[in-house]
Design a protein around this motif. Sequence first.
Motif, mmCIF file in Angstrom:
data_model
loop_
_atom_site.group_PDB
_atom_site.id
_atom_site.type_symbol
_atom_site.label_atom_id
_atom_site.label_comp_id
_atom_site.label_asym_id
_atom_site.label_seq_id
_atom_site.Cartn_x
_atom_site.Cartn_y
_atom_site.Cartn_z
ATOM 1 N N ASP A 35 -5.168 -3.662 10.887
ATOM 2 C CA ASP A 35 -6.575 -4.092 10.914
ATOM 3 C C ASP A 35 -6.996 -4.640 9.554
ATOM 4 O OD1 ASP A 35 -6.990 -3.487 13.575
ATOM 5 O OD2 ASP A 35 -7.768 -1.473 13.185
ATOM 6 N N ASP A 36 -6.565 -3.946 8.509
ATOM 7 C CA ASP A 36 -6.909 -4.379 7.157
ATOM 8 C C ASP A 36 -6.264 -5.734 6.838
ATOM 9 O OD1 ASP A 36 -7.860 -3.930 4.362
ATOM 10 O OD2 ASP A 36 -5.691 -3.932 3.982
ATOM 11 N N MET A 37 -4.992 -5.883 7.209
ATOM 12 C CA MET A 37 -4.305 -7.152 6.915
ATOM 13 C C MET A 37 -4.923 -8.313 7.681
ATOM 14 S SD MET A 37 -0.342 -5.892 6.834
ATOM 15 C CE MET A 37 0.436 -7.303 6.022
ATOM 16 N N ARG A 38 -5.275 -8.071 8.938
ATOM 17 C CA ARG A 38 -5.860 -9.158 9.732
ATOM 18 C C ARG A 38 -7.256 -9.515 9.228
ATOM 19 N NH1 ARG A 38 -3.109 -12.496 10.636
ATOM 20 N NH2 ARG A 38 -4.281 -13.365 12.347
ATOM 21 N N ALA A 39 -7.981 -8.507 8.753
ATOM 22 C CA ALA A 39 -9.314 -8.787 8.188
ATOM 23 C C ALA A 39 -9.182 -9.710 6.976
ATOM 24 C CB ALA A 39 -10.009 -7.488 7.797
ATOM 25 N N ARG A 40 -8.026 -9.629 6.304
ATOM 26 C CA ARG A 40 -7.793 -10.507 5.148
ATOM 27 C C ARG A 40 -6.941 -11.712 5.522
ATOM 28 N NH1 ARG A 40 -5.105 -7.474 0.865
ATOM 29 N NH2 ARG A 40 -4.437 -5.924 2.381
ATOM 30 N N ASN A 41 -6.752 -11.907 6.847
ATOM 31 C CA ASN A 41 -6.024 -13.067 7.352
ATOM 32 C C ASN A 41 -4.558 -13.120 6.902
ATOM 33 O OD1 ASN A 41 -6.228 -15.059 9.162
ATOM 34 N ND2 ASN A 41 -7.313 -16.515 7.847
#
Length: 256
Positions: free
Chosen positions: A200-206
């Motif tokens: 989730d964190d990685m996707r929030a940062r694309n």
Amino acid sequence: MSRLEVHQIPVLTDNYVYLAHCPETAATAVVDPAVTKPVLDAAAKKEWSITHIINTHHHDDHTGGNLAIKRATGCTIVGPGPDRDRIPGIDIVVDEGDTFMLGAAEARIFFVPGHTRGHIAYWFADSAALFCGDTMFAMGCGRLFEGTPVQMWDSLQKLMGLPGDTRVYCAHEYTQANGRFALTVDPQNDDLVRRMAVVDDMRARNLPTVPSTIAEERATNPFLRPRSPLVMKALDMEGADPVTVFAELRQRKDRF
Ligand code: ZN
Ligand code: FE
């Protein structure tokens, strides 16, 4: 024996195309070119000359760039024998147990039907790299368009037995949606809960969540865990055989 350098190219909505480069010989393969221009541009930027295309299966979002890239580079196209009539421009067919040399890097071929009837995967053991197309995804697996649960479970078992540090270069960024489903069928799995927080964190940062490793997948991918007591319990299927549990997981994911 050569260690490949792998370059990831995000294209279309959620596809990943890869450039796999053998530094000893300068051989460079495009894995599953969905498109043409971004692939040629990425290779030019790396100053790598494309010598091969390697296809895992015939779907358009894996072969759409085949003919134009071949025209532009004169490269050789490698793909699955059973799909020889469906892979544009195919030159060399490979099958289960075959090896294929990309320069000095050896790939072993696994026949992994289920998503399509001809799907294959390329394992470069010395590079700890697996190109598995739409068979295994991060926390997921491909839809069964042309195969049965028995076939797909058999295919996944071939891949999940590879060394834990093997990087899983799958063809789509589906990780977050897969993980949301995984939590519904394996909610007590602490590794999964932890991994989802990271994703989730990685996707929030694309950021890309691919590649993962075989070890991570064994621990958190529900489609590799039909033998897990936690999964069986969550599905109310204690004592069922792995194929039956796998089929139920796949059906639930289709409806999710
Ligand atoms: Zn596909
Ligand atoms: Fe695909």
